[in-house]
Scaffold this motif. Structure first.
Motif, PDB file in Angstrom:
ATOM      1  N   MET A 249       0.839  -1.168   0.000  1.00  0.00           N
ATOM      2  CA  MET A 249       0.000   0.000   0.000  1.00  0.00           C
ATOM      3  C   MET A 249       0.896   1.248   0.000  1.00  0.00           C
ATOM      4  O   MET A 249       1.836   1.352   0.778  1.00  0.00           O
ATOM      5  CB  MET A 249      -0.872  -0.027   1.230  1.00  0.00           C
ATOM      6  CG  MET A 249      -1.861   1.021   1.229  1.00  0.00           C
ATOM      7  SD  MET A 249      -3.109   0.455   2.375  1.00  0.00           S
ATOM      8  CE  MET A 249      -3.647   1.911   2.977  1.00  0.00           C
ATOM      9  N   THR A 250       0.566   2.188  -0.895  1.00  0.00           N
ATOM     10  CA  THR A 250       1.385   3.393  -0.999  1.00  0.00           C
ATOM     11  C   THR A 250       0.732   4.527  -0.220  1.00  0.00           C
ATOM     12  O   THR A 250      -0.499   4.648  -0.194  1.00  0.00           O
ATOM     13  CB  THR A 250       1.536   3.811  -2.465  1.00  0.00           C
ATOM     14  OG1 THR A 250       0.263   4.057  -2.981  1.00  0.00           O
ATOM     15  CG2 THR A 250       2.254   2.764  -3.266  1.00  0.00           C
ATOM     16  N   PRO A 251       1.523   5.363   0.395  1.00  0.00           N
ATOM     17  CA  PRO A 251       0.948   6.476   1.158  1.00  0.00           C
ATOM     18  C   PRO A 251       0.385   7.531   0.200  1.00  0.00           C
ATOM     19  O   PRO A 251       0.871   7.686  -0.924  1.00  0.00           O
ATOM     20  CB  PRO A 251       2.127   7.016   1.954  1.00  0.00           C
ATOM     21  CG  PRO A 251       3.334   6.576   1.225  1.00  0.00           C
ATOM     22  CD  PRO A 251       2.968   5.299   0.520  1.00  0.00           C
ATOM     23  N   PRO A 252      -0.621   8.253   0.601  1.00  0.00           N
ATOM     24  CA  PRO A 252      -1.191   9.299  -0.275  1.00  0.00           C
ATOM     25  C   PRO A 252      -0.189  10.437  -0.459  1.00  0.00           C
ATOM     26  O   PRO A 252       0.602  10.737   0.424  1.00  0.00           O
ATOM     27  CB  PRO A 252      -2.421   9.766   0.470  1.00  0.00           C
ATOM     28  CG  PRO A 252      -2.217   9.381   1.885  1.00  0.00           C
ATOM     29  CD  PRO A 252      -1.316   8.180   1.877  1.00  0.00           C
ATOM     30  N   ARG A 253      -0.225  11.030  -1.626  1.00  0.00           N
ATOM     31  CA  ARG A 253       0.658  12.152  -1.924  1.00  0.00           C
ATOM     32  C   ARG A 253       0.040  13.425  -1.362  1.00  0.00           C
ATOM     33  O   ARG A 253      -1.149  13.667  -1.516  1.00  0.00           O
ATOM     34  CB  ARG A 253       0.850  12.307  -3.420  1.00  0.00           C
ATOM     35  CG  ARG A 253       1.576  11.159  -4.015  1.00  0.00           C
ATOM     36  CD  ARG A 253       1.875  11.473  -5.438  1.00  0.00           C
ATOM     37  NE  ARG A 253       3.223  11.021  -5.703  1.00  0.00           N
ATOM     38  CZ  ARG A 253       3.896  11.321  -6.759  1.00  0.00           C
ATOM     39  NH1 ARG A 253       3.364  12.106  -7.668  1.00  0.00           N
ATOM     40  NH2 ARG A 253       5.094  10.860  -6.943  1.00  0.00           N
ATOM     41  N   ARG A 254       0.860  14.186  -0.787  1.00  0.00           N
ATOM     42  CA  ARG A 254       0.381  15.433  -0.216  1.00  0.00           C
ATOM     43  C   ARG A 254       0.831  16.588  -1.119  1.00  0.00           C
ATOM     44  O   ARG A 254       1.942  16.581  -1.617  1.00  0.00           O
ATOM     45  CB  ARG A 254       0.923  15.627   1.178  1.00  0.00           C
ATOM     46  CG  ARG A 254       0.416  14.543   2.079  1.00  0.00           C
ATOM     47  CD  ARG A 254       0.741  14.855   3.484  1.00  0.00           C
ATOM     48  NE  ARG A 254       0.298  13.728   4.292  1.00  0.00           N
ATOM     49  CZ  ARG A 254      -0.339  13.849   5.404  1.00  0.00           C
ATOM     50  NH1 ARG A 254      -0.617  15.045   5.867  1.00  0.00           N
ATOM     51  NH2 ARG A 254      -0.695  12.802   6.084  1.00  0.00           N
ATOM     52  N   THR A 255      -0.057  17.532  -1.298  1.00  0.00           N
ATOM     53  CA  THR A 255       0.282  18.707  -2.093  1.00  0.00           C
ATOM     54  C   THR A 255       0.339  19.926  -1.190  1.00  0.00           C
ATOM     55  O   THR A 255      -0.397  20.019  -0.204  1.00  0.00           O
ATOM     56  CB  THR A 255      -0.752  18.951  -3.209  1.00  0.00           C
ATOM     57  OG1 THR A 255      -2.023  19.105  -2.605  1.00  0.00           O
ATOM     58  CG2 THR A 255      -0.780  17.817  -4.198  1.00  0.00           C
ATOM     59  N   ARG A 256       1.203  20.828  -1.523  1.00  0.00           N
ATOM     60  CA  ARG A 256       1.347  22.036  -0.733  1.00  0.00           C
ATOM     61  C   ARG A 256       0.246  23.026  -1.128  1.00  0.00           C
ATOM     62  O   ARG A 256      -0.022  23.250  -2.311  1.00  0.00           O
ATOM     63  CB  ARG A 256       2.695  22.662  -1.007  1.00  0.00           C
ATOM     64  CG  ARG A 256       2.959  23.877  -0.145  1.00  0.00           C
ATOM     65  CD  ARG A 256       4.356  24.346  -0.351  1.00  0.00           C
ATOM     66  NE  ARG A 256       5.280  23.342   0.148  1.00  0.00           N
ATOM     67  CZ  ARG A 256       6.156  23.546   1.116  1.00  0.00           C
ATOM     68  NH1 ARG A 256       6.207  24.730   1.675  1.00  0.00           N
ATOM     69  NH2 ARG A 256       6.953  22.607   1.525  1.00  0.00           N
ATOM     70  N   ARG A 257      -0.396  23.589  -0.159  1.00  0.00           N
ATOM     71  CA  ARG A 257      -1.441  24.578  -0.405  1.00  0.00           C
ATOM     72  C   ARG A 257      -0.802  25.932  -0.664  1.00  0.00           C
ATOM     73  O   ARG A 257       0.071  26.371   0.069  1.00  0.00           O
ATOM     74  CB  ARG A 257      -2.382  24.684   0.776  1.00  0.00           C
ATOM     75  CG  ARG A 257      -3.212  23.466   0.968  1.00  0.00           C
ATOM     76  CD  ARG A 257      -4.199  23.706   2.058  1.00  0.00           C
ATOM     77  NE  ARG A 257      -4.919  22.474   2.348  1.00  0.00           N
ATOM     78  CZ  ARG A 257      -5.743  22.326   3.338  1.00  0.00           C
ATOM     79  NH1 ARG A 257      -5.959  23.326   4.151  1.00  0.00           N
ATOM     80  NH2 ARG A 257      -6.347  21.196   3.527  1.00  0.00           N
ATOM     81  N   ARG A 258      -1.261  26.555  -1.727  1.00  0.00           N
ATOM     82  CA  ARG A 258      -0.770  27.885  -2.053  1.00  0.00           C
ATOM     83  C   ARG A 258      -1.837  28.910  -1.682  1.00  0.00           C
ATOM     84  O   ARG A 258      -3.032  28.644  -1.842  1.00  0.00           O
ATOM     85  CB  ARG A 258      -0.453  27.970  -3.537  1.00  0.00           C
ATOM     86  CG  ARG A 258       0.710  27.073  -3.917  1.00  0.00           C
ATOM     87  CD  ARG A 258       1.134  27.317  -5.359  1.00  0.00           C
ATOM     88  NE  ARG A 258       2.350  26.586  -5.637  1.00  0.00           N
ATOM     89  CZ  ARG A 258       2.365  25.352  -6.142  1.00  0.00           C
ATOM     90  NH1 ARG A 258       1.249  24.741  -6.415  1.00  0.00           N
ATOM     91  NH2 ARG A 258       3.515  24.753  -6.363  1.00  0.00           N
TER      92      ARG A 258
END
Length: 147
Positions: free
Chosen positions: A1-10
């Motif tokens: 299982m792969t961890p979810p990708r997090r995106t930086r909030r702008r």
């Protein structure tokens, strides 16, 4: 299982300022939201638009075409000025009534005033013939035979 990708909030840019709104626009929007009648549906306002003339009306029907003869004079009411601006090209009484949101009866009184002041001209609608001209049909037939 792969961890979810997090995106930086702008940070979002601030919303653009809205132009100032007139009290009439705010009242119309509030009336639409409340489901009530607008300012054009007030009988007192319709009487003031129609004026206090002698009651004579021009013979107009819904398809009579109205054409402006000149630009609105300075002394014209807002409704009269609107009619004169709209009628640079021929418009029917029904179209004018819909654009100005005025009932047909009030529109005929308003147009009668403009006709007597010779600011607009009323024209009969263009009536198409029920049957085309025989010579035209023969010319089309001969042209098709030559092809």
């Amino acid at each position: 299982m792969t961890p979810p990708r997090r995106t930086r909030r702008r940070p979002q840019p601030p919303p653009a300022p809205q132009p100032p709104r007139s009290p009439a626009t705010e009242a119309a929007e509030a009336a639409e939201a409340a489901g009530t009648k607008g300012p054009g549906d007030n009988p007192e306002r319709l009487y003031s638009v129609a004026g206090s003339g002698d009651g004579a009306r021009a013979e107009l029907d819904l398809v009579t075409l109205i054409v402006a003869r000149s630009a609105p004079p300075v002394s014209a009411t807002p409704e009269q000025a609107a009619v004169l601006r709209l009628c640079t090209a021929p418009l029917s009484v029904a179209e004018l009534s819909a654009y100005l949101r005025l009932p047909f009866s009030t529109m005929t009184v308003l147009l009668t005033e403009l006709i007597t002041a010779e600011l607009v001209q009323a024209r009969a609608p263009i009536v198409r013939q029920a049957l085309p001209d025989r010579s035209l049909l023969e010319a089309v037939m001969h042209g098709l035979q030559r092809l």
